[in-house]
Scaffold this motif. Structure first.
Motif, short mmCIF file in Angstrom:
data_model
loop_
_atom_site.label_atom_id
_atom_site.label_comp_id
_atom_site.label_asym_id
_atom_site.label_seq_id
_atom_site.Cartn_x
_atom_site.Cartn_y
_atom_site.Cartn_z
N SER A 46 0.82 -1.21 0.00
CA SER A 46 0.00 0.00 0.00
C SER A 46 0.86 1.26 0.00
O SER A 46 0.40 2.33 -0.41
N GLY A 47 2.09 1.14 0.49
CA GLY A 47 3.00 2.28 0.54
C GLY A 47 2.76 3.23 1.69
O GLY A 47 3.38 4.29 1.75
N HIS A 48 1.91 2.83 2.64
CA HIS A 48 1.58 3.74 3.73
C HIS A 48 2.06 3.26 5.10
O HIS A 48 1.69 3.82 6.12
N THR A 49 2.87 2.21 5.12
CA THR A 49 3.33 1.70 6.42
C THR A 49 4.37 2.63 7.03
O THR A 49 5.07 3.35 6.34
N ARG A 50 4.46 2.57 8.35
CA ARG A 50 5.45 3.33 9.10
C ARG A 50 6.38 2.33 9.76
O ARG A 50 5.93 1.39 10.40
N GLY A 51 7.70 2.50 9.57
CA GLY A 51 8.63 1.54 10.13
C GLY A 51 8.59 0.22 9.38
O GLY A 51 8.43 0.18 8.17
N LYS A 52 8.68 -0.91 10.13
CA LYS A 52 8.82 -2.22 9.51
C LYS A 52 7.68 -3.17 9.88
O LYS A 52 7.17 -3.16 10.98
N VAL A 53 7.31 -3.99 8.90
CA VAL A 53 6.31 -5.03 9.06
C VAL A 53 7.02 -6.38 9.07
O VAL A 53 7.93 -6.62 8.27
N VAL A 54 6.60 -7.27 9.98
CA VAL A 54 7.27 -8.56 10.17
C VAL A 54 6.27 -9.70 10.16
O VAL A 54 5.15 -9.57 10.69
N ILE A 55 6.67 -10.81 9.56
CA ILE A 55 5.92 -12.06 9.63
C ILE A 55 6.61 -12.96 10.65
O ILE A 55 7.82 -13.19 10.56
N GLU A 56 5.87 -13.44 11.64
CA GLU A 56 6.42 -14.33 12.64
C GLU A 56 6.02 -15.77 12.33
O GLU A 56 4.88 -16.04 11.93
N VAL A 57 6.96 -16.68 12.51
CA VAL A 57 6.74 -18.10 12.21
C VAL A 57 6.83 -18.88 13.51
O VAL A 57 7.83 -18.80 14.23
N THR A 58 5.80 -19.63 13.82
CA THR A 58 5.76 -20.41 15.05
C THR A 58 6.73 -21.56 14.98
O THR A 58 6.84 -22.26 13.98
N ALA A 59 7.46 -21.78 16.08
CA ALA A 59 8.44 -22.87 16.12
C ALA A 59 7.74 -24.22 16.06
O ALA A 59 6.64 -24.38 16.57
#
Length: 307
Positions: A294-307
């Motif tokens: 979208s180009g409107h994020t602030r800072g960083k977006v992360v995907i977390e993966v469950t162990a």
């Protein structure tokens, strides 16, 4: 079988899909990493849309998304030294990071400091490393004034923090809604929009800047280039072709473990705050990518993966 989020052909979001893929086998110089977190970057959707990295061949099958990860070493390939199963690492994967397992070349991987979380480490290899490489390329003396376009995004946030640490004055362009955020990083905020170069001159003592670190491209890049008398101090991570026409250069990426180590030290020291502003589970990787696209994020977006 391990799950991954990939694109099956070039196009829009409709070509993305969750797939069950076999666990990759580490080759010479590679680490098999159990992913715990993956950073989301504009380059991810651009690759899906059809942009290929230099030297990268055509798409021949499903390609897993994700250009930066943090996780735990499961196995090491032949010839690998300095890493062992169980080590916490971060780096740039060669088989995509939006997955439960990926391969990371040992020469562009680094040990993750204990004081950093997986999400914090996962956002360093692309955005923070690009920022670090660009600042070293500009090689400005303390006290110089640096203009950063797109200062509220992932690379911009990292570049602003490091530039301030290196003793630079920073002017950052970003949307009006990011004013408070950009100023909290130590930069003078100038909202994007008409008369951009003129408004930047008004915001800077003496009306001049010594260098431009562009992260936006397009009309903004062409306009702010007018602020420089020395176009060798114009670099971009967004528009390689355009910057060459303007007399500048693209950011020269080092892509080494040594740079990752340096960035990790800055993060541990509190100089570089990763600013992870949103996290999503792997099952919602599509939402994470839409947020960044979208180009409107602030800072960083992360995907977390469950162990």
């Amino acid at each position: 079988m391990p799950k991954a989020y990939a694109f099956t052909e070039h196009g829009g979001p409709e070509v993305e899909a969750f797939l069950d893929l076999a666990t990759p086998e580490p080759g010479p110089g590679q680490l098999l990493v159990a992913v715990r977190a993956a950073g989301v970057n504009p380059v991810d959707w651009k690759l899906r849309a059809g942009k290929r990295r230099p030297g990268q061949g055509p798409l021949t099958g499903p390609e897993v998304l994700g250009s930066e990860v943090a996780g735990v070493v499961e196995r090491v390939g032949p010839g690998v030294t300095g890493f062992a199963p169980g080590d916490r690492v971060f780096g740039n994967p060669v088989t995509g990071g939006f997955a439960q397992y990926t391969l990371v070349p040992a020469d562009i991987a680094a040990h993750q400091p204990d004081t950093l979380s997986f999400p914090e480490a996962a956002v360093l290899p692309v955005a923070a490393a690009t920022a670090y490489d660009g600042l070293r390329q500009l090689d400005l003396p303390a006290g110089a004034t640096l203009l950063i376009t797109g200062a509220g995004g992932g690379v911009g946030v990292a570049a602003t923090q490091m530039a301030r640490h290196f003793g630079l004055r920073v002017v950052g362009t970003a949307s009006a809604g990011k004013k408070e955020f950009v100023e909290s990083l130590g930069a003078v905020h100038v909202p994007r929009g008409p008369r951009l170069a003129e408004r930047i001159r008004e915001a800077v003592p003496g009306g001049r800047v010594d260098a431009v670190f562009d992260l936006v491209g397009g009309a903004d890049l062409a306009e702010v280039a007018q602020l420089l008398t020395d176009r060798q101090k114009l670099i971009t991570a967004a528009a390689k072709e355009t910057v060459a026409e303007l007399g500048g250069a693209p950011v020269e990426r080092a892509r080494t473990a040594a740079v990752l180590d340096e960035i990790a030290l800055l993060a541990v020291a509190g100089v570089l705050r990763p600013h992870v502003t949103a996290t999503y589970p792997l099952e919602r990787a599509d939402e994470a990518l839409r947020a960044v696209e979208s180009g409107h994020t602030r800072g960083k977006v992360v995907i977390e993966v469950t162990a």
